[in-house]
Write a protein that holds these residues in place. Structure first.
Motif, PDB file in Angstrom:
ATOM      1  N   UNK A 246       2.968 -12.207  13.800  1.00 46.91           N
ATOM      2  CA  UNK A 246       2.688 -11.152  12.803  1.00 46.91           C
ATOM      3  C   UNK A 246       1.900 -10.015  13.446  1.00 46.91           C
ATOM      4  N   UNK A 247       0.933 -10.353  14.285  1.00 38.78           N
ATOM      5  CA  UNK A 247       0.127  -9.314  14.917  1.00 38.78           C
ATOM      6  C   UNK A 247       0.995  -8.420  15.799  1.00 38.78           C
ATOM      7  N   UNK A 248       2.024  -9.002  16.415  1.00 37.83           N
ATOM      8  CA  UNK A 248       2.947  -8.191  17.207  1.00 37.83           C
ATOM      9  C   UNK A 248       3.662  -7.160  16.354  1.00 37.83           C
ATOM     10  N   UNK A 249       4.109  -7.564  15.166  1.00 38.72           N
ATOM     11  CA  UNK A 249       4.759  -6.621  14.252  1.00 38.72           C
ATOM     12  C   UNK A 249       3.770  -5.551  13.808  1.00 38.72           C
ATOM     13  N   UNK A 250       2.570  -5.970  13.450  1.00 36.76           N
ATOM     14  CA  UNK A 250       1.530  -5.014  13.050  1.00 36.76           C
ATOM     15  C   UNK A 250       1.260  -4.005  14.162  1.00 36.76           C
ATOM     16  N   UNK A 251       1.163  -4.514  15.396  1.00 41.39           N
ATOM     17  CA  UNK A 251       0.855  -3.642  16.525  1.00 41.39           C
ATOM     18  C   UNK A 251       1.989  -2.643  16.775  1.00 41.39           C
ATOM     19  N   UNK A 252       3.230  -3.092  16.625  1.00 38.32           N
ATOM     20  CA  UNK A 252       4.359  -2.175  16.793  1.00 38.32           C
ATOM     21  C   UNK A 252       4.350  -1.108  15.704  1.00 38.32           C
ATOM     22  N   UNK A 253       4.023  -1.488  14.483  1.00 38.12           N
ATOM     23  CA  UNK A 253       3.911  -0.496  13.403  1.00 38.12           C
ATOM     24  C   UNK A 253       2.849   0.544  13.736  1.00 38.12           C
ATOM     25  N   UNK A 254       1.737   0.101  14.297  1.00 32.72           N
ATOM     26  CA  UNK A 254       0.686   1.044  14.648  1.00 32.72           C
ATOM     27  C   UNK A 254       1.111   1.965  15.790  1.00 32.72           C
ATOM     28  N   UNK A 255       1.883   1.442  16.736  1.00 29.78           N
ATOM     29  CA  UNK A 255       2.371   2.304  17.818  1.00 29.78           C
ATOM     30  C   UNK A 255       3.425   3.274  17.307  1.00 29.78           C
ATOM     31  N   UNK A 256       4.138   2.893  16.241  1.00 28.58           N
ATOM     32  CA  UNK A 256       5.070   3.832  15.624  1.00 28.58           C
ATOM     33  C   UNK A 256       4.327   5.052  15.072  1.00 28.58           C
ATOM     34  N   UNK A 257       3.139   4.813  14.553  1.00 25.38           N
ATOM     35  CA  UNK A 257       2.318   5.930  14.080  1.00 25.38           C
ATOM     36  C   UNK A 257       2.008   6.884  15.221  1.00 25.38           C
ATOM     37  N   UNK A 258       1.797   6.327  16.424  1.00 22.04           N
ATOM     38  CA  UNK A 258       1.492   7.165  17.583  1.00 22.04           C
ATOM     39  C   UNK A 258       2.662   8.064  17.952  1.00 22.04           C
ATOM     40  N   UNK A 259       3.888   7.665  17.572  1.00 25.26           N
ATOM     41  CA  UNK A 259       5.060   8.463  17.901  1.00 25.26           C
ATOM     42  C   UNK A 259       5.131   9.761  17.103  1.00 25.26           C
ATOM     43  N   UNK A 260       4.394   9.821  15.984  1.00 26.37           N
ATOM     44  CA  UNK A 260       4.475  11.004  15.117  1.00 26.37           C
ATOM     45  C   UNK A 260       3.125  11.668  14.925  1.00 26.37           C
ATOM     46  N   UNK A 261       2.162  11.385  15.829  1.00 25.84           N
ATOM     47  CA  UNK A 261       0.859  12.036  15.744  1.00 25.84           C
ATOM     48  C   UNK A 261       0.664  12.945  16.947  1.00 25.84           C
TER      49      UNK A 261
ATOM     50  N   UNK B  62       0.112  -1.478   5.284  1.00 31.73           N
ATOM     51  CA  UNK B  62      -0.675  -2.141   4.243  1.00 31.73           C
ATOM     52  C   UNK B  62       0.142  -3.228   3.552  1.00 31.73           C
ATOM     53  N   UNK B  63       1.404  -2.945   3.248  1.00 28.90           N
ATOM     54  CA  UNK B  63       2.255  -3.927   2.562  1.00 28.90           C
ATOM     55  C   UNK B  63       2.480  -5.153   3.447  1.00 28.90           C
ATOM     56  N   UNK B  64       2.776  -4.918   4.727  1.00 31.03           N
ATOM     57  CA  UNK B  64       3.019  -6.040   5.644  1.00 31.03           C
ATOM     58  C   UNK B  64       1.738  -6.845   5.867  1.00 31.03           C
ATOM     59  N   UNK B  65       0.575  -6.193   5.782  1.00 35.05           N
ATOM     60  CA  UNK B  65      -0.696  -6.906   5.923  1.00 35.05           C
ATOM     61  C   UNK B  65      -0.979  -7.757   4.690  1.00 35.05           C
ATOM     62  N   UNK B  66      -0.717  -7.201   3.516  1.00 31.92           N
ATOM     63  CA  UNK B  66      -0.958  -7.939   2.270  1.00 31.92           C
ATOM     64  C   UNK B  66       0.047  -9.071   2.105  1.00 31.92           C
ATOM     65  N   UNK B  67       1.289  -8.821   2.525  1.00 31.42           N
ATOM     66  CA  UNK B  67       2.351  -9.824   2.401  1.00 31.42           C
ATOM     67  C   UNK B  67       2.903 -10.154   3.801  1.00 31.42           C
TER      68      UNK B  67
END
Length: 436
Positions: free
Chosen positions: A366-381, A418-423
């Motif tokens: 799960x942390x791997x998925x979370x981390x990839x989501x966070x790196x996706x944010x880096x692609x658009x900042x 947030x959704x993936x963290x809650x669920x």
């Protein structure tokens, strides 16, 4: 306290070297050597032995073979008219949905992400046709650019994903399970993006005007035919993994063979295309693997300095709840995304953040998925969001306008996190079903 000071010194050196324009590979190596010499007093001959062992270990890792193969597959596809086929195939299928052809950005990127492990390749391949077509048809420029920036980042999450392979190697987590874990969160992000477009177009229909085309049932069936090459590659790559026929590394080779076969059938495989795709894959693969080796060296250096262990103990002593920890890590990753690309973020932070996450009870998959989501944010900042620069090159718009257009999709990505963290079951259910 000494470990905290050492960590701050290492972090400061990283920003100094990268800020001076050093390559990430050389910058990380210099920081690692400097940290071991200055803070640990380690002799250079011993550092040389450590570096040699790391380079040999990572250079000979079989899992790394998947990276150049998936990159090569994306390079081959990028040099064909697959993006045009995607647009022609999706257009009759989405024309009746509010937002109409804007959904070709979302669905096109989602489909292409399943045959490419790269966010920038996904953005460029889909955007090279949709940005021009949508502009000519009078679609809202901001929504066109923003949806492409957001959806293009799905190349990191939907398997096969180069970033997930890197995470799996560094975290010693099954890459097959990571690939399975990324599917449903990727579809969730795509659904949230499409829903947002439908709401915006419903409020203001002028953002997605109806064109003169009227698609029949035959047009929609022919649209599916145009999508068959993409479906074929998705099936042979992911199907070979989840059926147990091939490992992720072997599936990458299957994907390259499939891409060559498709381009031969489409009569687009020429000697120039073959050589250019090979050159592009070689350049990108060398860059990715060199950063990975340098990051492994940095991770080892930080281990000698005791930074991860002491930092983990310090944060554990704060008695933070899992939610508070994830909130702090999210802010940390958003800040890193302002300065670094996704691969660099993962390889530099993982030695510290993964022990914290596992200590708090989070599943490494799960942390791997979370981390990839966070790196996706880096692609658009801004200022170093790769997707923003790709879109700037495609459209000629200023980087400020592109970043502004992408901001709503940045917020939607935060909602997805947030959704993936809650669920967490969204990420963990499919790996459990497939692998037990």
């Amino acid at each position: 306290m000494e470990a905290l000071i050492a960590g701050l010194v290492i972090l400061l050196l990283i920003f100094v070297f990268l800020g001076l324009g050093f390559w990430v590979f050389s910058g990380l190596f210099m920081v690692s050597i400097g940290g071991l010499v200055l803070l640990q007093g380690m002799p250079l001959d011993r550092i040389g032995i450590i570096a040699t062992n790391i380079i040999y270990s990572y250079s000979s890792a079989w899992e790394l073979a998947a990276i150049p193969m998936f990159i090569w597959m994306g390079e081959i596809i990028f040099r064909t008219d697959l993006s045009d086929r995607l647009f022609r195939g999706l257009s009759p299928l989405v024309d009746f949905i509010p937002g109409r052809l804007l959904h070709t950005n979302i669905m096109g990127c989602t489909l292409f992400a399943a045959v490419s492990g790269s966010s920038s390749a996904t953005t460029a391949t889909v955007g090279k046709i949709t940005t021009t077509e949508l502009k000519q048809r009078g679609y809202d420029t901001s929504l066109t650019i923003g949806s492409l920036a957001g959806a293009g980042s799905l190349g990191l999450l939907i398997p096969p994903s180069i970033v997930m392979i890197i995470y799996g190697i560094l975290a010693e987590v099954s890459i097959s399970r990571l690939f399975a874990a990324g599917i449903l969160p990727g579809l969730l992000v795509a659904a949230i993006y499409s829903s947002y477009i439908m709401v915006r177009a419903g409020i203001d229909p002028a953002k997605a005007p109806r064109g003169a085309e009227r698609y029949s049932l035959g047009d929609r069936l022919w649209g599916i035919v145009n999508l068959l090459p993409v479906f074929f590659l998705v099936v042979i790559v992911l199907g070979s993994i989840y059926s147990g026929i091939a490992t992720p590394s072997e599936a990458a080779a299957v994907g390259v063979a499939g891409a060559v076969f498709v381009t031969l059938v489409m009569r687009q495989m020429t000697l120039n295309v073959f050589i250019d795709s090979l050159k592009g894959a070689l350049r990108t693969s060398c860059m990715v693997c060199s950063i990975l080796i340098a990051a492994a060296f940095l991770s080892t250096a930080m281990g000698y300095l005791g930074i991860p262990r002491n930092l983990a103990e310090a944060i554990a002593g704060m008695n933070l709840s899992p939610v508070a920890l994830i909130l702090i890590l999210s802010l940390f990753y958003i800040m890193l995304g302002l300065f670094l690309d996704g691969i660099s973020i993962i390889v530099m932070s993982l030695p510290v953040t993964l022990p914290l996450a596992t200590m708090a009870g989070f599943d490494p998959v799960w942390f791997g998925v979370y981390l990839v989501l966070m790196t996706e944010l880096a692609q658009v900042t801004p200022p170093v969001g790769f997707n923003l620069f790709v879109i700037q090159g495609l459209t000629g718009e200023s980087i400020g306008k592109v970043a502004k257009a992408a901001f709503p999709f940045f917020l939607l990505m935060c909602l997805s996190v947030a959704i993936v963290t809650i669920f967490p079951e969204i990420a963990l259910w499919l790996p459990e079903v497939l692998f037990g």
